[in-house]
Design a protein around this motif. Structure first.
Motif, PDB file in Angstrom:
ATOM      1  N   GLY A  43     -32.641 -17.262  31.372  1.00  0.00           N
ATOM      2  CA  GLY A  43     -33.618 -16.842  32.370  1.00  0.00           C
ATOM      3  C   GLY A  43     -33.932 -15.352  32.350  1.00  0.00           C
ATOM      4  N   ASP A  44     -33.009 -14.522  31.847  1.00  0.00           N
ATOM      5  CA  ASP A  44     -33.229 -13.074  31.805  1.00  0.00           C
ATOM      6  C   ASP A  44     -33.730 -12.597  30.442  1.00  0.00           C
ATOM      7  OD1 ASP A  44     -32.478 -12.360  34.434  1.00  0.00           O
ATOM      8  OD2 ASP A  44     -30.361 -12.588  33.901  1.00  0.00           O
ATOM      9  N   MET A  45     -33.961 -13.521  29.524  1.00  0.00           N
ATOM     10  CA  MET A  45     -34.274 -13.104  28.163  1.00  0.00           C
ATOM     11  C   MET A  45     -35.554 -12.275  28.094  1.00  0.00           C
ATOM     12  SD  MET A  45     -34.154 -15.316  24.650  1.00  0.00           S
ATOM     13  CE  MET A  45     -35.777 -16.062  24.710  1.00  0.00           C
ATOM     14  N   ALA A  46     -36.580 -12.650  28.857  1.00  0.00           N
ATOM     15  CA  ALA A  46     -37.838 -11.906  28.811  1.00  0.00           C
ATOM     16  C   ALA A  46     -37.623 -10.469  29.276  1.00  0.00           C
ATOM     17  CB  ALA A  46     -38.889 -12.598  29.681  1.00  0.00           C
ATOM     18  N   ARG A  47     -36.798 -10.284  30.295  1.00  0.00           N
ATOM     19  CA  ARG A  47     -36.529  -8.933  30.797  1.00  0.00           C
ATOM     20  C   ARG A  47     -35.791  -8.100  29.751  1.00  0.00           C
ATOM     21  NH1 ARG A  47     -32.195  -6.847  33.625  1.00  0.00           N
ATOM     22  NH2 ARG A  47     -31.284  -8.923  34.026  1.00  0.00           N
ATOM     23  N   TRP A  48     -34.780  -8.697  29.127  1.00  0.00           N
ATOM     24  CA  TRP A  48     -34.031  -7.970  28.100  1.00  0.00           C
ATOM     25  C   TRP A  48     -34.917  -7.652  26.895  1.00  0.00           C
ATOM     26  CZ3 TRP A  48     -29.748 -12.176  28.541  1.00  0.00           C
ATOM     27  CH2 TRP A  48     -29.010 -11.960  29.724  1.00  0.00           C
ATOM     28  N   LEU A  49     -35.751  -8.607  26.514  1.00  0.00           N
ATOM     29  CA  LEU A  49     -36.644  -8.397  25.377  1.00  0.00           C
ATOM     30  C   LEU A  49     -37.632  -7.273  25.685  1.00  0.00           C
ATOM     31  CD1 LEU A  49     -37.406  -9.427  22.555  1.00  0.00           C
ATOM     32  CD2 LEU A  49     -38.937 -11.058  23.656  1.00  0.00           C
ATOM     33  N   ASN A  50     -38.141  -7.261  26.893  1.00  0.00           N
ATOM     34  CA  ASN A  50     -39.058  -6.187  27.283  1.00  0.00           C
ATOM     35  C   ASN A  50     -38.366  -4.831  27.242  1.00  0.00           C
ATOM     36  OD1 ASN A  50     -41.551  -7.455  27.681  1.00  0.00           O
ATOM     37  ND2 ASN A  50     -40.945  -8.210  29.694  1.00  0.00           N
ATOM     38  N   ALA A  51     -37.106  -4.790  27.635  1.00  0.00           N
ATOM     39  CA  ALA A  51     -36.369  -3.526  27.595  1.00  0.00           C
ATOM     40  C   ALA A  51     -36.272  -3.003  26.165  1.00  0.00           C
ATOM     41  CB  ALA A  51     -34.976  -3.711  28.195  1.00  0.00           C
ATOM     42  N   VAL A  52     -35.960  -3.890  25.215  1.00  0.00           N
ATOM     43  CA  VAL A  52     -35.861  -3.470  23.815  1.00  0.00           C
ATOM     44  C   VAL A  52     -37.217  -3.003  23.291  1.00  0.00           C
ATOM     45  CG1 VAL A  52     -35.363  -4.243  21.460  1.00  0.00           C
ATOM     46  CG2 VAL A  52     -33.859  -4.935  23.349  1.00  0.00           C
ATOM     47  N   HIS A  53     -38.266  -3.751  23.621  1.00  0.00           N
ATOM     48  CA  HIS A  53     -39.592  -3.381  23.122  1.00  0.00           C
ATOM     49  C   HIS A  53     -40.153  -2.148  23.828  1.00  0.00           C
ATOM     50  CE1 HIS A  53     -40.478  -6.505  20.194  1.00  0.00           C
ATOM     51  NE2 HIS A  53     -39.832  -7.359  20.974  1.00  0.00           N
ATOM     52  N   SER A  54     -39.576  -1.762  24.960  1.00  0.00           N
ATOM     53  CA  SER A  54     -40.023  -0.562  25.663  1.00  0.00           C
ATOM     54  C   SER A  54     -39.346   0.703  25.143  1.00  0.00           C
ATOM     55  CB  SER A  54     -39.747  -0.695  27.167  1.00  0.00           C
ATOM     56  OG  SER A  54     -40.493  -1.760  27.721  1.00  0.00           O
ATOM     57  N   LEU A  55     -38.378   0.569  24.255  1.00  0.00           N
ATOM     58  CA  LEU A  55     -37.744   1.751  23.692  1.00  0.00           C
ATOM     59  C   LEU A  55     -38.786   2.605  22.973  1.00  0.00           C
ATOM     60  CD1 LEU A  55     -34.549   0.013  22.286  1.00  0.00           C
ATOM     61  CD2 LEU A  55     -34.565   1.751  24.085  1.00  0.00           C
ATOM     62  N   PRO A  56     -38.744   3.927  23.133  1.00  0.00           N
ATOM     63  CA  PRO A  56     -39.787   4.768  22.530  1.00  0.00           C
ATOM     64  C   PRO A  56     -39.693   4.817  21.011  1.00  0.00           C
ATOM     65  CG  PRO A  56     -38.048   6.120  23.463  1.00  0.00           C
ATOM     66  CD  PRO A  56     -37.753   4.707  23.887  1.00  0.00           C
ATOM     67  N   GLU A  57     -40.833   4.998  20.386  1.00  0.00           N
ATOM     68  CA  GLU A  57     -40.857   5.238  18.949  1.00  0.00           C
ATOM     69  C   GLU A  57     -40.294   6.628  18.672  1.00  0.00           C
ATOM     70  OE1 GLU A  57     -41.676   3.070  16.645  1.00  0.00           O
ATOM     71  OE2 GLU A  57     -42.161   1.540  18.155  1.00  0.00           O
ATOM     72  N   VAL A  58     -39.392   6.704  17.705  1.00  0.00           N
ATOM     73  CA  VAL A  58     -38.742   7.973  17.377  1.00  0.00           C
ATOM     74  C   VAL A  58     -38.826   8.178  15.865  1.00  0.00           C
ATOM     75  CG1 VAL A  58     -36.583   9.284  17.435  1.00  0.00           C
ATOM     76  CG2 VAL A  58     -37.174   7.763  19.339  1.00  0.00           C
ATOM     77  N   PRO A  59     -39.358   9.309  15.404  1.00  0.00           N
ATOM     78  CA  PRO A  59     -39.451   9.551  13.958  1.00  0.00           C
ATOM     79  C   PRO A  59     -38.177  10.176  13.403  1.00  0.00           C
ATOM     80  CG  PRO A  59     -40.502  11.334  15.139  1.00  0.00           C
ATOM     81  CD  PRO A  59     -39.990  10.374  16.193  1.00  0.00           C
ATOM     82  N   ASP A  60     -38.056  10.162  12.094  1.00  0.00           N
ATOM     83  CA  ASP A  60     -37.025  10.928  11.390  1.00  0.00           C
ATOM     84  C   ASP A  60     -35.626  10.627  11.935  1.00  0.00           C
ATOM     85  OD1 ASP A  60     -35.956  12.736   9.596  1.00  0.00           O
ATOM     86  OD2 ASP A  60     -36.311  14.481  10.883  1.00  0.00           O
ATOM     87  N   ILE A  61     -35.269   9.343  11.943  1.00  0.00           N
ATOM     88  CA  ILE A  61     -34.001   8.914  12.547  1.00  0.00           C
ATOM     89  C   ILE A  61     -32.869   8.997  11.526  1.00  0.00           C
ATOM     90  CG2 ILE A  61     -32.763   6.937  13.530  1.00  0.00           C
ATOM     91  CD1 ILE A  61     -35.472   6.013  14.647  1.00  0.00           C
TER      92      ILE A  61
END
Length: 330
Positions: A43-61
């Protein structure tokens, strides 16, 4: 975003299994994951997935997987907005129990100092470079990342907790297609007698099994001939043959079945066909190693011990002591 593209997430793993003689396991895994993500989603999968996809794009990692905290860094500091977005996304995956992690300066102080356990185990391991490794009950995958940092060739962690998976994916999102995967399945979901791994870890699992000998046999079946088992579990003082079976709960945990003495544990390993089993560490678990933090705000070890005598659990049993045993499959 509510749809998790698990086929893409695990495509490299499927290909690896197919290319190493494990095509039947790959097909079985596809069926299990389809059931987990499509037919019986959490039931919480959509929330967790949204959290991962909301992580900012970061260059030069870049990353450092050899330090106490699994560390991600970048050439240029994140902006204030990026830092805020990063922390908000990571807090969307609370509670964080196994770690610690450092995401570009955002430090996740997890409930467990899992690095302390790694530091106790690592000096006694065979060289992990190039090895295929299974980590049973891997939690968020912290130790999987440390294994990769030691040069492992392929690491597969298994743990049925879906929140752990999305915590793991928050790291892998930044590291890309590295040879580490966390699969949300149980030990009993693995095919019997895989004989696929050079090293199998089972840390903090054995006492949760109703039949510890069956668990040891399952672990043995995952290993190739000559493979290494790294076993960490709760133990108690006592002679060979002694094992504590709690009446109900142990440290407020209901699913604790057997806490053997070290000599009993060595006998179990001998009876299940392992060789050269040896105890390499025995350590009391303290409230410095397991505690509530700002990233895990629920009760922790201090709440599970007798307030009048912290050497005992709240039920009156001996307090948590953990032993690490290493053994080989002949």
């Amino acid at each position: 975003m509510t749809h998790f593209n698990w086929q893409t997430c695990y495509q490299t793993l499927f290909s690896d299994l197919e290319n190493t003689g494990q095509a039947r396991w790959a097909e079985r895994l596809r069926t299990q994951l389809k059931l987990r993500f499509e037919e019986r989603p959490h039931g919480d999968m959509a929330r967790w997935l949204n959290a991962v996809h909301s992580l900012p794009e970061v260059p030069d990692i870049s990353s450092d997987l050899t330090r106490s905290a699994v560390t991600l860094s970048t050439g240029a500091p994140l902006s204030a907005d990026q830092q805020e977005q990063l922390e908000s996304s990571l807090r969307g995956l609370m509670p964080w129990r196994k770690g610690p992690f450092d995401f570009f300066g955002t430090y996740i102080d997890t409930e467990w100092r899992s690095d302390w356990k790694w530091d106790r185990v690592a000096p006694y391991l065979s060289d992990l470079r190039g090895r295929r490794i299974l980590d049973v009950g891997c939690g968020s995958g912290y130790h999987c990342w440390r294994m990769l940092g030691e040069g492992a060739g392929r690491v597969i962690g298994i743990d049925p907790g879906l929140l752990f998976l999305f915590q793991f994916l928050s790291v892998k999102r930044y590291l890309g297609d590295v040879p580490v995967d966390l699969v949300p399945i149980r030990m009993e979901d693995l095919p019997d007698n895989l004989q696929a791994f050079d090293t199998t870890f089972s840390m903090g699992v054995l006492y949760h099994r109703r039949s510890p000998l069956d668990h040891l046999l399952e672990l043995k079946g995952t290993l190739r001939k000559g493979g290494e088992l790294v076993l960490e579990t709760l133990v108690v003082d006592g002679p060979q043959g002694y094992s504590l079976m709690p009446e109900d709960r142990y440290g407020q945990m209901r699913n604790v079945w057997f806490l053997p003495s070290c000599d009993t544990l060595l006998r179990w390993l001998d009876r299940t066909g392992f060789e050269n089993a040896r105890v390499v560490d025995v350590t009391e678990t303290t409230t410095e190693e397991q505690r509530s933090t700002d990233w895990m705000r629920f009760n922790s070890l201090q709440d599970f011990l007798d307030p009048e005598d912290p050497s005992k659990t709240i039920e009156g049993y001996p307090g948590p002591r953990r032993a690490t045993i290493i053994a080989e499959k002949p």
